[in-house]
Design an enzyme around this catalytic site. Sequence first.
Site, mmCIF file in Angstrom:
data_model
loop_
_atom_site.group_PDB
_atom_site.id
_atom_site.type_symbol
_atom_site.label_atom_id
_atom_site.label_comp_id
_atom_site.label_asym_id
_atom_site.label_seq_id
_atom_site.Cartn_x
_atom_site.Cartn_y
_atom_site.Cartn_z
ATOM 1 N N TYR A 143 96.819 27.275 68.964
ATOM 2 C CA TYR A 143 97.311 28.400 69.759
ATOM 3 C C TYR A 143 96.348 28.744 70.898
ATOM 4 C CZ TYR A 143 101.377 30.118 67.124
ATOM 5 O OH TYR A 143 102.613 30.279 66.560
ATOM 6 N N LYS A 194 96.431 18.855 57.307
ATOM 7 C CA LYS A 194 97.048 17.555 57.579
ATOM 8 C C LYS A 194 95.880 16.577 57.683
ATOM 9 C CE LYS A 194 100.637 14.934 58.541
ATOM 10 N NZ LYS A 194 101.728 14.637 57.592
ATOM 11 N N ASP A 226 103.266 18.869 55.301
ATOM 12 C CA ASP A 226 104.655 18.420 55.121
ATOM 13 C C ASP A 226 105.081 18.575 53.660
ATOM 14 O OD1 ASP A 226 102.774 16.444 54.542
ATOM 15 O OD2 ASP A 226 103.985 14.778 55.306
ATOM 16 N N ASP A 250 102.171 29.808 60.935
ATOM 17 C CA ASP A 250 103.332 30.351 61.659
ATOM 18 C C ASP A 250 104.616 29.778 61.066
ATOM 19 O OD1 ASP A 250 104.839 31.616 63.762
ATOM 20 O OD2 ASP A 250 104.961 29.657 64.746
ATOM 21 N N ASP A 254 107.445 31.622 58.024
ATOM 22 C CA ASP A 254 108.882 31.850 58.228
ATOM 23 C C ASP A 254 109.682 31.238 57.087
ATOM 24 O OD1 ASP A 254 108.557 33.188 60.645
ATOM 25 O OD2 ASP A 254 110.182 32.097 61.631
#
Length: 369
Positions: A143, A194, A226, A250, A254
């Site tokens: 970000y 990751k 993942d 982020d 959700d």
Amino acid sequence: MPANKKLLFLPGDGIGPEVMTQVRRVIDWMDNKRQVSFDITEGLIGGAAIDATGSSLPDETLADAKSADAVLMGAVGGPKWEKLPFEQQPERGLLGIRKELGLFANLRPAIVFDALADASSLKLDLVKGLDIMIVRELTGGIYFGEPRGIEVLPDGRRKGINTLTYTSDEVERIGRVGFDLAEKRGGKLCSIDKANVLETTVMWREVMESIKGDYPGVELSHMYVDNAAMQLVRNPKQFDVVVTTNMFGDILSDCAAMLTGSLGMLPSASLGEADASGRRAALYEPVHGSAPDIAGQGIANPLATILSFSMLLRYSFDMADDADMIDKAAENVLAGGLRTADIMEEGKARVSTETMGEAIISELEKLAG
Ligand code: IPM
Ligand code: MG
């Protein structure tokens, strides 16, 4: 009683102002009934700030935020400002205030209220009783990493660039927030990375391993992002506390939010580092956005913002009893069958934003005895 707690209210855009009005009622109730008094300043952020001042994060807002004990925000953004140049969009204001206040730790609980377990798109037994805490790093990672931007190459093609960077101290700082929370909760911390592809997160994993010795009561595990996305919908109850990077957080938050049935239910806290006196910057906001499609209709769910205020009491003012009472009021109102449009189910009573706010107040009255 003199006002002893300074709050900055940033209603923002869309449904932000409507849901914040309901929090005002809770605060008025507390001012009258409890031994506490709040001094509330209201400020501008996002599109509302752009319209009034030309900037999504006016200097005055930032100054007020820095001097407040805690900030409560509604939501930012909407179609009205989508055509503005990237740098001037409402979201810059939100990212700016997070960065300027050093709010590196974003706590996003995903809790399934019993009364809403049926509203989840997952099977009841997978989500009933779910209680996950997602800890998202909020001021670093892709970000904010440099270099960033869009370049034009000599041959005319364009090249978009964003950079995923973390320093070891940034990872340690957010890692410790995760461990501390896990210690107070179920004793399990899952760090999501990751590390099979991205060096930044190889280091992330190493840092997490290097500090785990300080938390003998916590069991640390690692998971690739993942797989984590899959596990969240396969068997979400395996998670207790999750700690992860800004962008993974982020996305996963959700996903976790939807396990609970509605984004309209989820609060969040963004916390800075504590200074020597234990004081730290803090901003609380619902996870949902500004929902421009339903703004102004009086049908938005105010619970995520009311629950964000409960987090504010808990984390900024150590007022766990009052926070528990607000959480309980929300639970009882839902158990009583009241639903805003976003969580409406057959056989329940559909109510407006205002009626939901009123119901919380009468429930608080009952609980306070
Ligand atoms: C969130 C939002 C923000 C983010 C946007 C509005 C900038 O999606 O708080 O999760 O990406 O952090
Ligand atoms: Mg998001």
